[in-house]
Design a protein around this motif. Structure first.
Motif, mmCIF file in Angstrom:
data_model
loop_
_atom_site.group_PDB
_atom_site.id
_atom_site.type_symbol
_atom_site.label_atom_id
_atom_site.label_comp_id
_atom_site.label_asym_id
_atom_site.label_seq_id
_atom_site.Cartn_x
_atom_site.Cartn_y
_atom_site.Cartn_z
ATOM 1 N N TRP A 16 28.333 73.165 1.059
ATOM 2 C CA TRP A 16 27.474 71.981 1.152
ATOM 3 C C TRP A 16 26.101 72.375 1.699
ATOM 4 O O TRP A 16 25.075 71.950 1.181
ATOM 5 C CB TRP A 16 28.144 70.935 2.044
ATOM 6 N N ILE A 17 26.076 73.206 2.735
ATOM 7 C CA ILE A 17 24.815 73.664 3.331
ATOM 8 C C ILE A 17 24.023 74.499 2.327
ATOM 9 O O ILE A 17 22.807 74.343 2.193
ATOM 10 C CB ILE A 17 25.081 74.454 4.630
ATOM 11 N N ARG A 18 24.703 75.386 1.605
ATOM 12 C CA ARG A 18 24.032 76.235 0.616
ATOM 13 C C ARG A 18 23.357 75.392 -0.462
ATOM 14 O O ARG A 18 22.189 75.613 -0.810
ATOM 15 C CB ARG A 18 25.028 77.200 -0.016
ATOM 16 N N VAL A 19 24.059 74.391 -0.970
ATOM 17 C CA VAL A 19 23.496 73.530 -2.015
ATOM 18 C C VAL A 19 22.313 72.729 -1.477
ATOM 19 O O VAL A 19 21.295 72.580 -2.148
ATOM 20 C CB VAL A 19 24.587 72.598 -2.602
ATOM 21 N N ARG A 20 22.440 72.223 -0.254
ATOM 22 C CA ARG A 20 21.331 71.479 0.359
ATOM 23 C C ARG A 20 20.097 72.372 0.511
ATOM 24 O O ARG A 20 18.979 71.948 0.233
ATOM 25 C CB ARG A 20 21.744 70.934 1.728
ATOM 26 N N LEU A 21 20.285 73.608 0.974
ATOM 27 C CA LEU A 21 19.157 74.523 1.140
ATOM 28 C C LEU A 21 18.529 74.893 -0.204
ATOM 29 O O LEU A 21 17.309 74.953 -0.332
ATOM 30 C CB LEU A 21 19.596 75.780 1.879
ATOM 31 N N MET A 22 19.375 75.140 -1.190
ATOM 32 C CA MET A 22 18.892 75.492 -2.520
ATOM 33 C C MET A 22 18.038 74.348 -3.084
ATOM 34 O O MET A 22 16.937 74.572 -3.594
ATOM 35 C CB MET A 22 20.090 75.768 -3.437
ATOM 36 N N THR A 23 18.515 73.122 -2.931
ATOM 37 C CA THR A 23 17.789 71.957 -3.417
ATOM 38 C C THR A 23 16.493 71.743 -2.631
ATOM 39 O O THR A 23 15.444 71.460 -3.209
ATOM 40 C CB THR A 23 18.676 70.698 -3.295
#
Length: 145
Positions: A16-23
């Motif tokens: 979840w954190i990885r996707v948020r950072l990527m976005t």
């Protein structure tokens, strides 16, 4: 930011954190590329307000790039070479204060040139230039021993 997902298992939380950072990186990178100014938008807005607040002050040159800026009741010493003001606001945040802006205009220059480089659009773009690569789902991960 992670309140929504902190009750999840550790892998789901990290995903979840990885996707948020990527976005977030993508959004910030695309947003700043469309902006035409030299400074970041929020800093430019702040500087514009300070420009309006600087109108009642007058500056008296006392030396090369050294000014006494004041109104009826208060006076401040502004040094454009050292980028300092006796009110200490410019020293603390890197954005010229209203006193410094008055001195900068007397010197026939722009306050944007005296703003710390950390507020420049180029610096912002440098921060968000990295691309977080997409990652395959957990079922496609390589098996290890």
């Amino acid at each position: 930011m992670i309140l929504k997902s902190r009750d999840k298992p550790i892998l789901a939380l990290f995903e979840w954190i990885r996707v948020r950072l990527m976005t977030r990186f993508y959004t910030k990178r695309e947003g700043i590329q469309k902006y035409a100014g030299k400074l970041c938008p929020s800093i430019q807005d702040r500087l514009e307000k300070l420009k309006v607040e600087s109108k009642p002050f007058s500056a008296t040159p006392t030396g090369s790039f050294l000014y006494e800026v004041g109104s009826q009741y208060k006076r401040h010493v502004v040094d454009l070479v050292k980028k300092t003001c006796s009110c200490r606001s410019w020293d603390l945040n890197g954005i010229p204060c209203k006193h410094a802006i008055t001195a900068i205009y007397i010197n026939i220059e722009t306050p944007e040139d005296y703003t710390h480089p950390c507020y420049f659009k180029e610096t912002y773009m440098e921060i968000y230039k990295e691309v977080l690569p997409p990652m395959p789902g957990q079922l496609e991960w390589a098996e290890t021993g």
